[in-house]
Design an enzyme around this catalytic site. Structure first.
Site, PDB file in Angstrom:
ATOM      1  N   GLU A  63       0.835  -1.204   0.000  1.00 26.15           N
ATOM      2  CA  GLU A  63       0.000   0.000   0.000  1.00 26.15           C
ATOM      3  C   GLU A  63       0.868   1.253   0.000  1.00 26.15           C
ATOM      4  O   GLU A  63       1.860   1.336   0.732  1.00 26.15           O
ATOM      5  CB  GLU A  63      -0.891  -0.043   1.241  1.00 26.15           C
ATOM      6  CG  GLU A  63      -2.282   0.467   1.026  1.00 26.15           C
ATOM      7  CD  GLU A  63      -3.120  -0.375   0.074  1.00 26.15           C
ATOM      8  OE1 GLU A  63      -3.132  -0.085  -1.142  1.00 26.15           O
ATOM      9  OE2 GLU A  63      -3.786  -1.310   0.542  1.00 26.15           O
TER      10      GLU A  63
ATOM     11  N   ASP B 276       2.812   1.964  -4.944  1.00 31.36           N
ATOM     12  CA  ASP B 276       2.721   1.803  -6.409  1.00 31.36           C
ATOM     13  C   ASP B 276       3.277   3.034  -7.122  1.00 31.36           C
ATOM     14  O   ASP B 276       4.029   2.937  -8.091  1.00 31.36           O
ATOM     15  CB  ASP B 276       1.293   1.451  -6.871  1.00 31.36           C
ATOM     16  CG  ASP B 276       0.221   2.484  -6.593  1.00 31.36           C
ATOM     17  OD1 ASP B 276       0.440   3.399  -5.763  1.00 31.36           O
ATOM     18  OD2 ASP B 276      -0.867   2.388  -7.208  1.00 31.36           O
TER      19      ASP B 276
ATOM     20  N   GLY C 112     -17.643   3.592  -3.111  1.00 33.22           N
ATOM     21  CA  GLY C 112     -17.149   3.885  -1.762  1.00 33.22           C
ATOM     22  C   GLY C 112     -16.918   2.630  -0.943  1.00 33.22           C
ATOM     23  O   GLY C 112     -16.655   2.692   0.253  1.00 33.22           O
TER      24      GLY C 112
ATOM     25  N   LEU D 262     -13.633  -1.139  -3.329  1.00 29.54           N
ATOM     26  CA  LEU D 262     -13.317  -2.086  -4.410  1.00 29.54           C
ATOM     27  C   LEU D 262     -12.954  -1.370  -5.718  1.00 29.54           C
ATOM     28  O   LEU D 262     -12.903  -2.001  -6.767  1.00 29.54           O
ATOM     29  CB  LEU D 262     -14.491  -3.047  -4.639  1.00 29.54           C
ATOM     30  CG  LEU D 262     -14.837  -3.968  -3.475  1.00 29.54           C
ATOM     31  CD1 LEU D 262     -16.038  -4.845  -3.819  1.00 29.54           C
ATOM     32  CD2 LEU D 262     -13.654  -4.854  -3.103  1.00 29.54           C
ATOM     33  N   SER D 263     -12.690  -0.081  -5.638  1.00 28.29           N
ATOM     34  CA  SER D 263     -12.256   0.684  -6.810  1.00 28.29           C
ATOM     35  C   SER D 263     -13.283   0.716  -7.929  1.00 28.29           C
ATOM     36  O   SER D 263     -13.016   0.337  -9.064  1.00 28.29           O
ATOM     37  CB  SER D 263     -10.951   0.109  -7.361  1.00 28.29           C
ATOM     38  OG  SER D 263      -9.904   0.924  -7.008  1.00 28.29           O
ATOM     39  N   SER D 264     -14.460   1.201  -7.586  1.00 23.31           N
ATOM     40  CA  SER D 264     -15.496   1.323  -8.618  1.00 23.31           C
ATOM     41  C   SER D 264     -15.048   2.277  -9.717  1.00 23.31           C
ATOM     42  O   SER D 264     -15.413   2.103 -10.883  1.00 23.31           O
ATOM     43  CB  SER D 264     -16.807   1.804  -7.997  1.00 23.31           C
ATOM     44  OG  SER D 264     -16.608   3.019  -7.299  1.00 23.31           O
TER      45      SER D 264
ATOM     46  N   GLU E  24      -7.753   8.810 -14.584  1.00 19.62           N
ATOM     47  CA  GLU E  24      -8.180   8.995 -13.185  1.00 19.62           C
ATOM     48  C   GLU E  24      -7.492  10.229 -12.592  1.00 19.62           C
ATOM     49  O   GLU E  24      -8.113  11.031 -11.889  1.00 19.62           O
ATOM     50  CB  GLU E  24      -7.865   7.748 -12.357  1.00 19.62           C
ATOM     51  CG  GLU E  24      -8.200   7.923 -10.882  1.00 19.62           C
ATOM     52  CD  GLU E  24      -9.054   6.813 -10.277  1.00 19.62           C
ATOM     53  OE1 GLU E  24      -9.183   5.745 -10.881  1.00 19.62           O
ATOM     54  OE2 GLU E  24      -9.600   7.048  -9.185  1.00 19.62           O
TER      55      GLU E  24
ATOM     56  N   ASP F 163      -4.724   0.015  -9.254  1.00 17.58           N
ATOM     57  CA  ASP F 163      -6.144  -0.332  -9.334  1.00 17.58           C
ATOM     58  C   ASP F 163      -6.563  -0.641 -10.771  1.00 17.58           C
ATOM     59  O   ASP F 163      -7.247  -1.633 -11.051  1.00 17.58           O
ATOM     60  CB  ASP F 163      -7.018   0.820  -8.796  1.00 17.58           C
ATOM     61  CG  ASP F 163      -6.662   1.189  -7.365  1.00 17.58           C
ATOM     62  OD1 ASP F 163      -5.954   0.409  -6.708  1.00 17.58           O
ATOM     63  OD2 ASP F 163      -7.084   2.273  -6.912  1.00 17.58           O
TER      64      ASP F 163
HETATM   65  C1  GLA Z   1      -5.409   4.344  -4.235  1.00 20.72           C
HETATM   66  C2  GLA Z   1      -4.688   4.602  -5.556  1.00 20.72           C
HETATM   67  C3  GLA Z   1      -3.630   3.531  -5.826  1.00 20.72           C
HETATM   68  C4  GLA Z   1      -2.713   3.347  -4.615  1.00 20.72           C
HETATM   69  C5  GLA Z   1      -3.531   3.192  -3.329  1.00 20.72           C
HETATM   70  C6  GLA Z   1      -2.648   3.132  -2.112  1.00 20.72           C
HETATM   71  O1  GLA Z   1      -6.177   3.168  -4.315  1.00 20.72           O
HETATM   72  O2  GLA Z   1      -5.603   4.616  -6.636  1.00 20.72           O
HETATM   73  O3  GLA Z   1      -2.891   3.864  -6.969  1.00 20.72           O
HETATM   74  O4  GLA Z   1      -1.792   4.399  -4.517  1.00 20.72           O
HETATM   75  O5  GLA Z   1      -4.469   4.235  -3.176  1.00 20.72           O
HETATM   76  O6  GLA Z   1      -1.863   1.988  -2.153  1.00 20.72           O
END
Ligand code: GLA
Length: 304
Positions: free
Chosen positions: A21, A24, A85, A88-90, A119, A131
């Site tokens: 975390e 990236d 929210g 799960l990265s909608s 993004e 993501d």
């Molecule tokens: C968000 C960003 C990712 C990453 C995480 C933290 O999800 O979209 O690119 O930086 O935070 O790990």
């Protein structure tokens, strides 16, 4: 959802991040997986960009990825079973679904990078590529060990004995209003001791986690999740009291190997790894909605 005349269709999954975390965007290693919650989009050319979407600000995302890929304005209908929210990265799923719809022949890595730029453009948050990459190229039955410096990746089998649980803390935030960009800058500068310690220890943990997965040392996975949480809480300072309490609650439940804050932080969601067979009890004892996920194929993965 009905097809639009002369239209196209795209579909992409949400993602979890097992470990790795806030590294990236520094070119570090991460271990996300695509999961079995999907966003479907159907679109067709239109005078201007128009989106019917349950995801807030959907039109900004869709326009941004369209422009990245050099596509003329479209009308896009969105249907999704990824709760916005939920952690799960909608938003990544929406971007990747549109990219797949309008650019099915693009290389998956290029699509992921285009979605990352989109993004960043749509939100002003300098996100990394994790993501979008997971949503594009994740593989069912696996997590992806992704080197964010080179974009080389390897699929690591995810054991059937474990269940991925995601729990929304209820603390929702607009990332643009959090210190995400500030943390990124601090980490890039490398002058702050605590931030540096997180980056170094988290990088190490990703490799140890992969090794433990391959050697099926499940208890070790749990320990690494806990260490990751402590590091994100104390060194990178992206957790909150509410999230810490949720993580500690998860840690204490029988069958839970470990848990940590997941994603950008500053609220948001937690991930827990639970032994299969204990997931129902785990969910009941958490006393709030728990999303149980299975790994899935990314939008650019074609299985025969
Ligand atoms: C968000 C960003 C990712 C990453 C995480 C933290 O999800 O979209 O690119 O930086 O935070 O790990």
């Amino acid at each position: 959802m009905i097809d639009l005349p002369g239209g196209w269709h795209g579909r992409a999954p949400g993602r979890v991040n097992l470990i790795g975390e806030h590294i990236d965007y520094l070119g570090g290693p991460v271990l996300p997986a695509a999961v079995d919650r999907f966003t479907d989009v159907r679109g067709a050319p239109n005078k201007e960009w128009k989106v019917n979407s349950p995801i807030k600000g959907g039109v900004d995302y869709v326009r941004a990825i369209g422009e990245e890929l050099g596509v003329a304005p479209q009308i896009v209908n969105v249907a999704s079973d990824i709760p916005p929210g939920s952690g799960l990265s909608s938003s990544a799923a929406l971007l990747v679904a549109v990219a797949r719809g309008v650019g099915p022949d693009i290389d998956g890595k290029q699509a992921a990078v285009a979605c990352q730029r989109a993004e960043q453009k749509a939100t002003g948050v300098q996100v990394g590529v994790m993501d979008q990459f997971a949503s594009a190229l994740g593989q069912r039955g696996h997590a992806l060990l992704l080197d964010c410096a080179t974009l080389d990746y390897r699929a690591v089998p995810f054991p059937d004995e474990l269940v991925i649980a995601v729990i929304d803390s209820g603390q929702h935030r607009n990332l643009a209003k959090t210190p995400y960009n500030k943390r990124r800058k601090e980490a890039e500068e490398g002058k702050n001791k605590k931030r540096k310690r997180h980056v170094e220890s988290e990088t190490q943990r990703v490799h140890e986690f992969v090794q433990a997965l391959e050697e099926r040392r499940f208890e070790r996975l749990g320990e690494l999740l806990k260490e990751s949480h402590v590091s994100l809480r104390d060194d990178f300072e992206v957790s909150t009291k509410q999230v810490d309490a949720l993580v500690e609650q998860a840690w204490s439940i029988y069958g839970c190997l470990g848990a940590r804050i997941m994603g950008a932080g500053f609220g948001g969601s937690i991930i827990a790894l639970v032994r299969r067979g204990s997931e129902r009890i785990f969910a009941a004892q958490m006393g709030r909605p728990v999303i149980l996920c299975a790994t899935a194929d990314g939008a650019y993965v074609t299985t025969s």
